[in-house]
Design a protein around this motif. Structure first.
Motif, short mmCIF file in Angstrom:
data_model
loop_
_atom_site.label_atom_id
_atom_site.label_comp_id
_atom_site.label_asym_id
_atom_site.label_seq_id
_atom_site.Cartn_x
_atom_site.Cartn_y
_atom_site.Cartn_z
N ALA A 10 -4.83 -11.47 8.52
CA ALA A 10 -4.35 -10.74 9.70
C ALA A 10 -3.20 -9.84 9.27
CB ALA A 10 -3.88 -11.72 10.77
N VAL A 11 -3.24 -8.60 9.67
CA VAL A 11 -2.18 -7.64 9.35
C VAL A 11 -1.64 -7.09 10.66
CG1 VAL A 11 -1.61 -5.48 8.18
CG2 VAL A 11 -3.25 -7.05 7.14
N ASP A 12 -0.40 -7.44 10.95
CA ASP A 12 0.28 -6.98 12.17
C ASP A 12 0.97 -5.65 11.85
OD1 ASP A 12 1.98 -6.46 14.28
OD2 ASP A 12 2.77 -8.51 14.39
N PRO A 13 0.50 -4.51 12.40
CA PRO A 13 1.08 -3.20 12.08
C PRO A 13 2.53 -3.04 12.52
CG PRO A 13 -0.59 -2.98 13.79
CD PRO A 13 -0.63 -4.40 13.34
N SER A 14 3.03 -3.93 13.38
CA SER A 14 4.45 -3.86 13.73
C SER A 14 5.31 -4.49 12.64
CB SER A 14 4.72 -4.54 15.08
OG SER A 14 4.56 -5.94 14.97
N VAL A 15 4.69 -5.24 11.71
CA VAL A 15 5.39 -5.86 10.59
C VAL A 15 5.04 -5.18 9.28
CG1 VAL A 15 5.68 -8.02 9.28
CG2 VAL A 15 5.47 -8.09 11.77
N VAL A 16 3.75 -4.93 9.06
CA VAL A 16 3.25 -4.40 7.80
C VAL A 16 3.08 -2.89 7.93
CG1 VAL A 16 1.39 -4.52 6.11
CG2 VAL A 16 2.08 -6.58 7.35
N PHE A 21 1.43 3.21 -0.27
CA PHE A 21 0.32 2.36 0.16
C PHE A 21 0.94 1.19 0.90
CE2 PHE A 21 -1.50 4.07 -3.90
CZ PHE A 21 -2.37 4.96 -3.31
N VAL A 22 0.46 0.89 2.09
CA VAL A 22 1.05 -0.16 2.91
C VAL A 22 0.91 -1.53 2.23
CG1 VAL A 22 0.94 -1.32 5.15
CG2 VAL A 22 0.67 1.15 5.01
N ILE A 23 -0.24 -1.80 1.66
CA ILE A 23 -0.45 -2.99 0.84
C ILE A 23 -1.14 -2.53 -0.44
CG2 ILE A 23 -1.69 -5.17 0.56
CD1 ILE A 23 -1.34 -5.69 3.51
N ASN A 24 -0.52 -2.86 -1.58
CA ASN A 24 -1.09 -2.45 -2.86
C ASN A 24 -1.41 -3.64 -3.76
OD1 ASN A 24 -1.93 -0.21 -4.48
ND2 ASN A 24 -0.26 -0.74 -5.86
N MET A 25 -0.57 -4.66 -3.77
CA MET A 25 -0.76 -5.81 -4.65
C MET A 25 -0.71 -7.10 -3.84
SD MET A 25 -1.32 -4.37 -7.51
CE MET A 25 -1.49 -5.84 -8.49
N LEU A 26 -1.39 -8.12 -4.34
CA LEU A 26 -1.46 -9.40 -3.64
C LEU A 26 -1.44 -10.52 -4.66
CD1 LEU A 26 -3.21 -10.17 -0.52
CD2 LEU A 26 -4.02 -11.55 -2.40
N GLY A 27 -0.74 -11.62 -4.31
CA GLY A 27 -0.70 -12.80 -5.17
C GLY A 27 -0.60 -14.05 -4.31
N VAL A 28 -0.99 -15.18 -4.88
CA VAL A 28 -0.96 -16.44 -4.15
C VAL A 28 -0.17 -17.46 -4.96
CG1 VAL A 28 -2.37 -18.27 -3.13
CG2 VAL A 28 -3.23 -15.92 -3.17
N ALA A 29 0.78 -18.12 -4.30
CA ALA A 29 1.59 -19.15 -4.94
C ALA A 29 0.79 -20.45 -5.05
CB ALA A 29 2.87 -19.37 -4.14
N ALA A 36 2.03 -10.19 -0.47
CA ALA A 36 1.51 -8.85 -0.72
C ALA A 36 2.67 -7.87 -0.73
CB ALA A 36 0.50 -8.44 0.36
N ALA A 37 2.55 -6.84 -1.55
CA ALA A 37 3.60 -5.82 -1.66
C ALA A 37 3.00 -4.44 -1.40
CB ALA A 37 4.24 -5.84 -3.05
N ASN A 38 3.85 -3.57 -0.84
CA ASN A 38 3.44 -2.19 -0.70
C ASN A 38 3.69 -1.46 -2.02
OD1 ASN A 38 6.25 -1.77 -0.74
ND2 ASN A 38 6.30 -0.54 1.10
N LEU A 39 3.47 -0.18 -2.05
CA LEU A 39 3.80 0.67 -3.20
C LEU A 39 4.78 1.70 -2.71
CD1 LEU A 39 3.17 1.76 -6.14
CD2 LEU A 39 1.68 3.37 -4.97
N THR A 40 5.89 1.84 -3.43
CA THR A 40 6.84 2.90 -3.12
C THR A 40 7.08 3.72 -4.37
OG1 THR A 40 9.05 3.44 -2.31
CG2 THR A 40 8.84 1.36 -3.50
N THR A 41 7.07 5.03 -4.22
CA THR A 41 7.35 5.91 -5.35
C THR A 41 8.83 6.27 -5.44
OG1 THR A 41 6.77 7.84 -4.03
CG2 THR A 41 5.02 6.87 -5.37
N ASP A 42 9.60 5.88 -4.44
CA ASP A 42 11.06 6.07 -4.46
C ASP A 42 11.71 4.97 -3.63
OD1 ASP A 42 13.70 6.85 -4.42
OD2 ASP A 42 13.31 8.87 -3.65
N ALA A 43 12.06 3.88 -4.30
CA ALA A 43 12.59 2.70 -3.60
C ALA A 43 13.93 2.96 -2.93
CB ALA A 43 12.71 1.53 -4.56
N SER A 44 14.64 4.01 -3.34
CA SER A 44 15.91 4.30 -2.67
C SER A 44 15.68 5.01 -1.33
CB SER A 44 16.81 5.16 -3.57
OG SER A 44 16.21 6.41 -3.82
N ALA A 45 14.53 5.65 -1.17
CA ALA A 45 14.23 6.36 0.08
C ALA A 45 13.25 5.58 0.97
CB ALA A 45 13.64 7.73 -0.23
N SER A 46 12.35 4.82 0.35
CA SER A 46 11.34 4.05 1.07
C SER A 46 11.24 2.69 0.39
CB SER A 46 9.99 4.78 1.01
OG SER A 46 8.98 4.00 1.59
#
Length: 185
Positions: A10-16, A21-29, A36-46
């Motif tokens: 389930a992906v809640d667009p008010s959270v995610v 890219f809103v979701i780019n990588m995924l891992g399971v503990a 899951a992590a998004n992708l940012t090309t400038d972490a200081s701006a986004s």
């Protein structure tokens, strides 16, 4: 056991939301918690955002567990790769910067909220951890990028240091290889 798809997270667009890219990588503990992590090309701006699902049931909603710049300005691009290990308050999330010589290990004291531990590998080449990172045994990880060798790094989160243990250059490991994985079993 059959390979049949069970359901979709389930992906809640008010959270995610946010990022290139809103979701780019995924891992399971080890405890079944999904990250899951998004992708940012400038972490200081986004900001890089990491989301947490308590389990992979179709009705489980995500929560943010990290929002920010995992490298504290060391590299702008994050989210091209990720590895997860541990469980609960021992969970660690490894992220590699795309163009720099840094990685960041996110850790937690409660299993829900993570803080960044940026580590610079001084003798690495830019992009060495850009497309493939994976935890090794103990306090080690491996990294690989396009056009770079495969590098094994030891780290100390108390001292916030990282040191190359082995560098398998492009003569040993093909420079075009980028995605890596490691089975410690």
């Amino acid at each position: 056991a059959t390979g049949q798809e069970l359901h979709t997270l389930a992906v809640d667009p008010s959270v995610v939301f946010g990022g290139t890219f809103v979701i780019n990588m995924l891992g399971v503990a080890a405890d079944g918690v999904v990250y899951a992590a998004n992708l940012t090309t400038d972490a200081s701006a986004s900001a890089l955002k990491v989301y947490r699902w308590e389990n992979d049931n179709a009705d489980t909603l995500p929560v943010e567990c990290f929002v920010g710049d995992p490298g504290n300005g060391s590299s702008p691009r994050w989210g091209d790769n990720m590895d997860v290990r541990g469980a609960g308050d021992q969970t660690q999330i490894l992220l590699g910067s795309r163009n720099g010589t840094s990685v960041s290990i996110l850790n937690t004291t409660d299993g829900f909220s993570f803080v960044q531990n940026p580590l610079d590998v001084a003798d690495a080449v830019g992009g060495n951890f850009g497309l493939g990172v994976v935890f090794g045994k103990g306090d080690t990880f491996w990294g690989k990028g396009s056009g770079t060798g495969l590098r094994q790094v030891g780290f100390d989160l108390t001292a916030i240091t990282a040191t190359t243990l082995a560098d398998f250059g492009t003569g040993t490991v093909p420079s075009a290889m980028t995605a890596i994985g490691l089975d410690l079993e």
